[in-house]
Design a protein around this motif. Sequence first.
Motif, PDB file in Angstrom:
ATOM      1  N   LEU A  51       0.848  -1.190   0.000  1.00  0.00           N
ATOM      2  CA  LEU A  51       0.000   0.000   0.000  1.00  0.00           C
ATOM      3  C   LEU A  51       0.887   1.245   0.000  1.00  0.00           C
ATOM      4  CD1 LEU A  51      -2.683  -1.019   2.655  1.00  0.00           C
ATOM      5  CD2 LEU A  51      -2.865  -1.181   0.172  1.00  0.00           C
ATOM      6  N   SER A  52       0.485   2.225  -0.775  1.00  0.00           N
ATOM      7  CA  SER A  52       1.274   3.455  -0.842  1.00  0.00           C
ATOM      8  C   SER A  52       0.859   4.418   0.264  1.00  0.00           C
ATOM      9  CB  SER A  52       1.097   4.131  -2.204  1.00  0.00           C
ATOM     10  OG  SER A  52      -0.206   4.681  -2.320  1.00  0.00           O
ATOM     11  N   ARG A  53       1.739   5.311   0.587  1.00  0.00           N
ATOM     12  CA  ARG A  53       1.459   6.356   1.569  1.00  0.00           C
ATOM     13  C   ARG A  53       0.256   7.189   1.120  1.00  0.00           C
ATOM     14  NH1 ARG A  53       5.051   8.713   5.240  1.00  0.00           N
ATOM     15  NH2 ARG A  53       4.362  10.719   6.059  1.00  0.00           N
ATOM     16  N   LYS A  54       0.191   7.460  -0.188  1.00  0.00           N
ATOM     17  CA  LYS A  54      -0.899   8.261  -0.735  1.00  0.00           C
ATOM     18  C   LYS A  54      -2.245   7.586  -0.498  1.00  0.00           C
ATOM     19  CE  LYS A  54      -2.366  10.481  -5.061  1.00  0.00           C
ATOM     20  NZ  LYS A  54      -2.032  10.652  -6.501  1.00  0.00           N
ATOM     21  N   GLN A  55      -2.314   6.268  -0.713  1.00  0.00           N
ATOM     22  CA  GLN A  55      -3.558   5.523  -0.471  1.00  0.00           C
ATOM     23  C   GLN A  55      -3.968   5.601   0.991  1.00  0.00           C
ATOM     24  OE1 GLN A  55      -1.813   1.903  -2.685  1.00  0.00           O
ATOM     25  NE2 GLN A  55      -4.002   1.465  -2.635  1.00  0.00           N
ATOM     26  N   LEU A  79      -6.824  -2.550  18.250  1.00  0.00           N
ATOM     27  CA  LEU A  79      -6.796  -3.601  17.232  1.00  0.00           C
ATOM     28  C   LEU A  79      -5.350  -3.879  16.856  1.00  0.00           C
ATOM     29  CD1 LEU A  79      -9.712  -2.318  14.967  1.00  0.00           C
ATOM     30  CD2 LEU A  79      -9.815  -4.058  16.759  1.00  0.00           C
ATOM     31  N   ASN A  80      -5.082  -5.095  16.408  1.00  0.00           N
ATOM     32  CA  ASN A  80      -3.721  -5.553  16.128  1.00  0.00           C
ATOM     33  C   ASN A  80      -3.042  -4.669  15.076  1.00  0.00           C
ATOM     34  OD1 ASN A  80      -1.387  -7.051  15.452  1.00  0.00           O
ATOM     35  ND2 ASN A  80      -2.419  -8.974  15.888  1.00  0.00           N
ATOM     36  N   VAL A  81      -1.918  -4.064  15.440  1.00  0.00           N
ATOM     37  CA  VAL A  81      -1.232  -3.134  14.540  1.00  0.00           C
ATOM     38  C   VAL A  81      -0.373  -3.843  13.500  1.00  0.00           C
ATOM     39  CG1 VAL A  81      -1.226  -1.256  16.227  1.00  0.00           C
ATOM     40  CG2 VAL A  81       0.702  -2.847  16.143  1.00  0.00           C
ATOM     41  N   GLU A  82      -0.452  -5.157  13.427  1.00  0.00           N
ATOM     42  CA  GLU A  82       0.215  -5.876  12.344  1.00  0.00           C
ATOM     43  C   GLU A  82      -0.703  -6.029  11.139  1.00  0.00           C
ATOM     44  OE1 GLU A  82       3.030  -9.120  13.381  1.00  0.00           O
ATOM     45  OE2 GLU A  82       2.008  -9.077  15.315  1.00  0.00           O
ATOM     46  N   TYR A  83      -1.953  -5.569  11.260  1.00  0.00           N
ATOM     47  CA  TYR A  83      -2.926  -5.705  10.191  1.00  0.00           C
ATOM     48  C   TYR A  83      -3.585  -4.352   9.919  1.00  0.00           C
ATOM     49  CZ  TYR A  83      -2.133 -10.659  10.869  1.00  0.00           C
ATOM     50  OH  TYR A  83      -1.529 -11.887  10.968  1.00  0.00           O
ATOM     51  N   ILE A  84      -4.356  -4.303   8.829  1.00  0.00           N
ATOM     52  CA  ILE A  84      -4.822  -3.020   8.301  1.00  0.00           C
ATOM     53  C   ILE A  84      -5.636  -2.206   9.305  1.00  0.00           C
ATOM     54  CG2 ILE A  84      -6.890  -4.029   7.229  1.00  0.00           C
ATOM     55  CD1 ILE A  84      -4.683  -1.187   5.802  1.00  0.00           C
ATOM     56  N   GLU A 179      -7.215  -4.545   0.826  1.00  0.00           N
ATOM     57  CA  GLU A 179      -7.091  -4.021  -0.537  1.00  0.00           C
ATOM     58  C   GLU A 179      -7.735  -2.646  -0.717  1.00  0.00           C
ATOM     59  OE1 GLU A 179      -7.188  -8.558  -0.883  1.00  0.00           O
ATOM     60  OE2 GLU A 179      -8.046  -6.995   0.392  1.00  0.00           O
ATOM     61  N   THR A 180      -8.745  -2.318   0.106  1.00  0.00           N
ATOM     62  CA  THR A 180      -9.387  -1.005   0.030  1.00  0.00           C
ATOM     63  C   THR A 180      -8.859  -0.066   1.117  1.00  0.00           C
ATOM     64  OG1 THR A 180     -11.247  -1.711   1.429  1.00  0.00           O
ATOM     65  CG2 THR A 180     -11.488  -1.967  -0.952  1.00  0.00           C
ATOM     66  N   VAL A 181      -7.799  -0.490   1.801  1.00  0.00           N
ATOM     67  CA  VAL A 181      -7.163   0.308   2.864  1.00  0.00           C
ATOM     68  C   VAL A 181      -8.189   0.646   3.947  1.00  0.00           C
ATOM     69  CG1 VAL A 181      -5.509   2.159   3.322  1.00  0.00           C
ATOM     70  CG2 VAL A 181      -5.769   1.291   0.997  1.00  0.00           C
ATOM     71  N   SER A 182      -8.755  -0.398   4.551  1.00  0.00           N
ATOM     72  CA  SER A 182      -9.765  -0.287   5.601  1.00  0.00           C
ATOM     73  C   SER A 182     -11.129   0.030   4.986  1.00  0.00           C
ATOM     74  CB  SER A 182      -9.350   0.747   6.654  1.00  0.00           C
ATOM     75  OG  SER A 182     -10.181   0.711   7.774  1.00  0.00           O
ATOM     76  N   HIS A 183     -12.029   0.640   5.765  1.00  0.00           N
ATOM     77  CA  HIS A 183     -13.429   0.733   5.360  1.00  0.00           C
ATOM     78  C   HIS A 183     -13.658   1.722   4.216  1.00  0.00           C
ATOM     79  CE1 HIS A 183     -12.872   3.442   8.924  1.00  0.00           C
ATOM     80  NE2 HIS A 183     -13.354   4.301   8.068  1.00  0.00           N
ATOM     81  N   ILE A 184     -14.640   1.349   3.353  1.00  0.00           N
ATOM     82  CA  ILE A 184     -15.072   2.241   2.270  1.00  0.00           C
ATOM     83  C   ILE A 184     -16.581   2.470   2.342  1.00  0.00           C
ATOM     84  CG2 ILE A 184     -13.155   1.777   0.707  1.00  0.00           C
ATOM     85  CD1 ILE A 184     -16.546   0.137   0.109  1.00  0.00           C
ATOM     86  N   SER A 221      -7.955   3.007  -3.101  1.00  0.00           N
ATOM     87  CA  SER A 221      -7.503   1.867  -3.909  1.00  0.00           C
ATOM     88  C   SER A 221      -6.600   2.319  -5.049  1.00  0.00           C
ATOM     89  CB  SER A 221      -8.707   1.094  -4.469  1.00  0.00           C
ATOM     90  OG  SER A 221      -9.357   1.846  -5.490  1.00  0.00           O
ATOM     91  N   ASN A 222      -6.157   3.584  -4.962  1.00  0.00           N
ATOM     92  CA  ASN A 222      -5.302   4.171  -6.001  1.00  0.00           C
ATOM     93  C   ASN A 222      -6.039   4.230  -7.335  1.00  0.00           C
ATOM     94  OD1 ASN A 222      -2.871   5.470  -6.499  1.00  0.00           O
ATOM     95  ND2 ASN A 222      -1.912   3.625  -7.325  1.00  0.00           N
ATOM     96  N   PHE A 223      -7.370   4.353  -7.253  1.00  0.00           N
ATOM     97  CA  PHE A 223      -8.271   4.404  -8.411  1.00  0.00           C
ATOM     98  C   PHE A 223      -8.119   3.184  -9.312  1.00  0.00           C
ATOM     99  CE2 PHE A 223      -7.781   8.860  -7.129  1.00  0.00           C
ATOM    100  CZ  PHE A 223      -9.110   9.174  -6.894  1.00  0.00           C
ATOM    101  N   GLU A 224      -7.737   2.065  -8.695  1.00  0.00           N
ATOM    102  CA  GLU A 224      -7.724   0.781  -9.386  1.00  0.00           C
ATOM    103  C   GLU A 224      -8.927  -0.031  -8.909  1.00  0.00           C
ATOM    104  OE1 GLU A 224      -4.015  -1.126  -8.673  1.00  0.00           O
ATOM    105  OE2 GLU A 224      -2.827   0.425  -9.667  1.00  0.00           O
TER     106      GLU A 224
END
Length: 352
Positions: A51-55, A79-84, A179-184, A221-224
């Motif tokens: 995941l990019s910083r921008k995302q 929540l576990n900081v090893e996951y999103i 993949e969606t960087v947490s909730h959408i 999602s970086n517009f993907e």
Amino acid sequence: MMLIDDYNNLPKPNSEYEEKVITFCKLWLNGQESFILKTSGSTGEPKPISLSRKQMEASALLTGKTFGLKEQDLALVCLNVEYIAGIMMLVRGMVLKLKLLILPPSSNPLLNIENQKIDFAAFVPLQLQSILESDNKHLLITLNRMKAIIVGGAAVSQQLVEQTQELSVPAYSTYGMTETVSHIAIRRINGENTSQNFKVLSGVKIGIDERNCLNILSAASNFELVQTNDLVEIIAKDEFKLLGRFDNIINSGGVKIQLEKVENTVEVFLESLHINRFFAFGMADERLGQKLILVLESENLDDEIKRKLLEDIKNVSDTIYQIPKNIFTISTFSETPTGKIDKKATIKRLNL
């Protein structure tokens, strides 16, 4: 417990878990542009995702806008900081300049908190249920002083929805993934604006594929295009109803059965037995291909209770195919590192 209230002067960690928190914060504050995170493993083998910083910044800003978070608000990170989910709480803190109260994951994170005015928190369903079922009424006061609470990582049961009605703080079930960087998308689960449907956050676009499975396009999602295996009903361009997972459909004797529909049917009967966690599953069967079973997190139930449960399910099921062939119990479910039920590991322990 660790409080981060100055990102120019991070606290000294006192445990291995706190060390992971500080390490990530330093990488972020030093400008690292990409991060490798693992998926939760609840729907398959955990896999690394870059995941990019921008995302991550886009996701954090959208959460702040949605829930009205302001600089110096205090957010609880339990929540576990090893996951999103846990990582994004840290990112929200740094992007939105929030204060962060860090606790290692536990079933009831509020038990160890005293005299803290928390503004925002994210929980998994089991954590919120443990808080609401606690005899300590000060925990409800802590919740009700917040601007909002979000619940994600697993399905929110009807029982939990009913328990949240005693809260005045707005409570939301979230939809999202690594993949969606947490909730959408979110849906209100308490109060006058309770809804069964998810509303997507600002700027998020949704659609479906030929299977009626949701796809998502957003800045996070970086517009993907992110294609999911989640079956949905599109209500409007910004609203959908989650029906279940495409890979949770089993074929039993030529009849397709959606496991979530079975679970929704049996939930009301299990409440009276004080069974909070359970799942339907398709077991390999020579005659049927797959047979429907029900697995309960409970001590052994006697045969009469199981018989009565199956009879109750039969009386309300749309077809005979939604009636489990067997009911199995196990004292504790196996879990993924993010606290989700690990169905395959649980089934393996049953030695069926």
